[in-house]
Design a protein around this motif. Structure first.
Motif, PDB file in Angstrom:
ATOM      1  N   ASN A  59      85.218 -17.777 -23.458  1.00 54.84           N
ATOM      2  CA  ASN A  59      85.348 -18.690 -24.596  1.00 54.84           C
ATOM      3  C   ASN A  59      85.752 -20.090 -24.161  1.00 54.84           C
ATOM      4  O   ASN A  59      85.541 -21.063 -24.883  1.00 54.84           O
ATOM      5  N   GLN A  60      86.359 -20.182 -22.979  1.00 54.20           N
ATOM      6  CA  GLN A  60      86.736 -21.501 -22.460  1.00 54.20           C
ATOM      7  C   GLN A  60      85.572 -22.162 -21.722  1.00 54.20           C
ATOM      8  O   GLN A  60      85.566 -23.374 -21.535  1.00 54.20           O
ATOM      9  N   ALA A  61      84.605 -21.352 -21.308  1.00 57.37           N
ATOM     10  CA  ALA A  61      83.451 -21.868 -20.562  1.00 57.37           C
ATOM     11  C   ALA A  61      82.273 -21.997 -21.522  1.00 57.37           C
ATOM     12  O   ALA A  61      81.441 -21.099 -21.649  1.00 57.37           O
ATOM     13  N   LYS A  62      82.202 -23.101 -22.214  1.00 58.52           N
ATOM     14  CA  LYS A  62      81.218 -23.275 -23.283  1.00 58.52           C
ATOM     15  C   LYS A  62      79.784 -23.384 -22.781  1.00 58.52           C
ATOM     16  O   LYS A  62      78.839 -23.329 -23.558  1.00 58.52           O
ATOM     17  N   LYS A  67      91.195  -4.179 -20.258  1.00 57.31           N
ATOM     18  CA  LYS A  67      91.952  -5.343 -19.775  1.00 57.31           C
ATOM     19  C   LYS A  67      91.023  -6.376 -19.122  1.00 57.31           C
ATOM     20  O   LYS A  67      91.169  -7.583 -19.336  1.00 57.31           O
ATOM     21  N   SER A  68      90.080  -5.899 -18.319  1.00 53.65           N
ATOM     22  CA  SER A  68      89.154  -6.816 -17.649  1.00 53.65           C
ATOM     23  C   SER A  68      88.249  -7.506 -18.653  1.00 53.65           C
ATOM     24  O   SER A  68      87.986  -8.708 -18.551  1.00 53.65           O
ATOM     25  N   TYR A  69      87.759  -6.748 -19.628  1.00 55.96           N
ATOM     26  CA  TYR A  69      86.882  -7.336 -20.655  1.00 55.96           C
ATOM     27  C   TYR A  69      87.643  -8.376 -21.486  1.00 55.96           C
ATOM     28  O   TYR A  69      87.096  -9.428 -21.835  1.00 55.96           O
ATOM     29  N   GLU A  70      88.903  -8.065 -21.812  1.00 53.42           N
ATOM     30  CA  GLU A  70      89.684  -9.017 -22.601  1.00 53.42           C
ATOM     31  C   GLU A  70      89.946 -10.304 -21.813  1.00 53.42           C
ATOM     32  O   GLU A  70      89.878 -11.411 -22.366  1.00 53.42           O
ATOM     33  N   ALA A  71      90.245 -10.164 -20.527  1.00 52.71           N
ATOM     34  CA  ALA A  71      90.446 -11.349 -19.687  1.00 52.71           C
ATOM     35  C   ALA A  71      89.149 -12.144 -19.570  1.00 52.71           C
ATOM     36  O   ALA A  71      89.157 -13.390 -19.588  1.00 52.71           O
ATOM     37  N   ALA A  72      88.033 -11.426 -19.458  1.00 54.58           N
ATOM     38  CA  ALA A  72      86.730 -12.098 -19.387  1.00 54.58           C
ATOM     39  C   ALA A  72      86.440 -12.830 -20.684  1.00 54.58           C
ATOM     40  O   ALA A  72      85.901 -13.953 -20.675  1.00 54.58           O
ATOM     41  N   TRP A  73      86.822 -12.230 -21.804  1.00 56.72           N
ATOM     42  CA  TRP A  73      86.567 -12.839 -23.115  1.00 56.72           C
ATOM     43  C   TRP A  73      87.302 -14.176 -23.246  1.00 56.72           C
ATOM     44  O   TRP A  73      86.732 -15.158 -23.724  1.00 56.72           O
ATOM     45  N   VAL A  74      88.549 -14.199 -22.792  1.00 56.05           N
ATOM     46  CA  VAL A  74      89.342 -15.429 -22.860  1.00 56.05           C
ATOM     47  C   VAL A  74      88.670 -16.528 -22.039  1.00 56.05           C
ATOM     48  O   VAL A  74      88.514 -17.664 -22.501  1.00 56.05           O
ATOM     49  N   GLN A  75      88.278 -16.190 -20.824  1.00 51.03           N
ATOM     50  CA  GLN A  75      87.666 -17.196 -19.953  1.00 51.03           C
ATOM     51  C   GLN A  75      86.278 -17.599 -20.437  1.00 51.03           C
ATOM     52  O   GLN A  75      85.895 -18.770 -20.332  1.00 51.03           O
ATOM     53  N   PHE A 131      81.989 -18.891 -12.389  1.00 49.38           N
ATOM     54  CA  PHE A 131      81.521 -17.541 -12.714  1.00 49.38           C
ATOM     55  C   PHE A 131      82.689 -16.558 -12.813  1.00 49.38           C
ATOM     56  O   PHE A 131      82.475 -15.343 -12.785  1.00 49.38           O
ATOM     57  N   GLU A 132      83.898 -17.061 -12.959  1.00 49.61           N
ATOM     58  CA  GLU A 132      85.071 -16.192 -13.003  1.00 49.61           C
ATOM     59  C   GLU A 132      85.005 -15.174 -14.147  1.00 49.61           C
ATOM     60  O   GLU A 132      85.368 -14.005 -13.973  1.00 49.61           O
ATOM     61  N   ALA A 133      84.558 -15.625 -15.314  1.00 48.19           N
ATOM     62  CA  ALA A 133      84.488 -14.728 -16.473  1.00 48.19           C
ATOM     63  C   ALA A 133      83.524 -13.575 -16.225  1.00 48.19           C
ATOM     64  O   ALA A 133      83.816 -12.418 -16.569  1.00 48.19           O
ATOM     65  N   PRO A 152      75.666 -19.147 -22.479  1.00 49.24           N
ATOM     66  CA  PRO A 152      74.942 -18.953 -23.745  1.00 49.24           C
ATOM     67  C   PRO A 152      75.661 -17.972 -24.660  1.00 49.24           C
ATOM     68  O   PRO A 152      76.436 -17.119 -24.204  1.00 49.24           O
ATOM     69  N   GLU A 153      75.401 -18.082 -25.932  1.00 49.77           N
ATOM     70  CA  GLU A 153      76.036 -17.218 -26.923  1.00 49.77           C
ATOM     71  C   GLU A 153      75.709 -15.748 -26.678  1.00 49.77           C
ATOM     72  O   GLU A 153      76.513 -14.862 -26.978  1.00 49.77           O
ATOM     73  N   GLU A 154      74.548 -15.503 -26.093  1.00 50.95           N
ATOM     74  CA  GLU A 154      74.145 -14.126 -25.793  1.00 50.95           C
ATOM     75  C   GLU A 154      75.153 -13.442 -24.869  1.00 50.95           C
ATOM     76  O   GLU A 154      75.418 -12.239 -24.997  1.00 50.95           O
ATOM     77  N   ALA A 155      75.720 -14.202 -23.939  1.00 53.34           N
ATOM     78  CA  ALA A 155      76.719 -13.641 -23.021  1.00 53.34           C
ATOM     79  C   ALA A 155      77.953 -13.189 -23.785  1.00 53.34           C
ATOM     80  O   ALA A 155      78.536 -12.131 -23.479  1.00 53.34           O
ATOM     81  N   ARG A 156      78.360 -13.944 -24.777  1.00 57.19           N
ATOM     82  CA  ARG A 156      79.521 -13.561 -25.588  1.00 57.19           C
ATOM     83  C   ARG A 156      79.217 -12.344 -26.447  1.00 57.19           C
ATOM     84  O   ARG A 156      80.063 -11.455 -26.608  1.00 57.19           O
ATOM     85  N   ARG A 157      78.007 -12.291 -26.994  1.00 57.09           N
ATOM     86  CA  ARG A 157      77.647 -11.144 -27.838  1.00 57.09           C
ATOM     87  C   ARG A 157      77.660  -9.855 -27.017  1.00 57.09           C
ATOM     88  O   ARG A 157      78.137  -8.813 -27.492  1.00 57.09           O
ATOM     89  N   LEU A 158      77.130  -9.920 -25.792  1.00 60.56           N
ATOM     90  CA  LEU A 158      77.093  -8.738 -24.936  1.00 60.56           C
ATOM     91  C   LEU A 158      78.505  -8.283 -24.583  1.00 60.56           C
ATOM     92  O   LEU A 158      78.821  -7.082 -24.633  1.00 60.56           O
TER      93      LEU A 158
END
Length: 219
Positions: free
Chosen positions: A194-197, A184-192, A161-163, A200-206
């Motif tokens: 995308n690594q945690a497949k 900065k936090s959102y960008e770091a979360a985005w990187v992680q 749940f790091e992301a 759900p895609e909804e989490a990435r969209r949000l």
């Protein structure tokens, strides 16, 4: 049939051995039997607890389907009190928190989330409870609420749940109008994320919406 000298000697040795160590042997055997009985009893208790908790959880689900808020929360309270060691208690607390929040009772909702965060045996439920509690605290917006949310976010994230921990930290910054650190936090979360497949895609969209809002670039 009379024993020969060798057999008699072996018997005498066994008798001597038993005389010397019988108390120890008896104690060990007794301890093993008690341990087995305790283990068997514990397994029976766990099965019994799980069955009873399952029935009460079903009562809660029925109450939810009927739209009976009071009975739903009573069932959640009973599961906490009577079956705190079962997964059903944490599950029901998370559900009850959502129902209380939807009804406008944020204090009650946070009480359920705090309970689940402290008592859930499954680390996934602990993570969900903490993340939802942080969101509620941020929404409350008082100084003490931000302080409590900050303390939770400084804890080591639950594995996997790091992301989402980073995303909540971004929410925490943004609520205090600290856009630079939020980005900065959102960008770091985005990187992680995308690594945690498994998310759900909804989490990435949000998260993408949040990133866009603070001027971040999500590739």
């Amino acid at each position: 049939m009379p024993l020969d000298l060798e057999e008699q000697e072996q018997i005498d040795q066994l008798k001597a051995f038993w005389q010397k160590y019988r108390n120890l042997i008896t104690g060990v055997v007794t301890a093993v039997l008690f341990a087995y009985a305790a283990y068997s009893g514990y397994q029976w208790w766990r099965t019994s607890q799980a069955a009873a908790a399952s029935q009460l959880y079903e009562t809660m689900v029925t109450a939810i389907n009927k739209g009976d808020k009071d009975q739903t929360l009573r069932a959640a309270d009973d599961l906490q009190k009577q079956f705190s060691g079962t997964p059903y208690a944490a599950m029901s607390s998370l559900v009850a928190a959502k129902i209380a929040s939807d009804a406008g009772d944020s204090e009650k909702a946070m009480a359920y989330l705090r309970w689940a965060a402290k008592n859930a045996s499954d680390q996934s439920y602990v993570a969900i409870a903490k993340l939802r509690l942080v969101a509620q605290l941020i929404e409350q917006g008082a100084e003490k609420d931000f302080a409590e949310a900050d303390a939770i976010l400084k804890e080591k994230p639950v594995t996997g749940f790091e992301a989402l921990w980073l995303e909540r930290r971004g929410d925490w910054y943004l609520a205090q109008k600290n856009t630079a650190d939020a980005r900065k936090s959102y960008e770091a979360a985005w990187v992680q994320l995308n690594q945690a497949k498994e998310f759900p895609e909804e989490a990435r969209r949000l998260l993408k919406v949040k990133l866009d809002a603070v001027g971040g670039v999500a590739q």
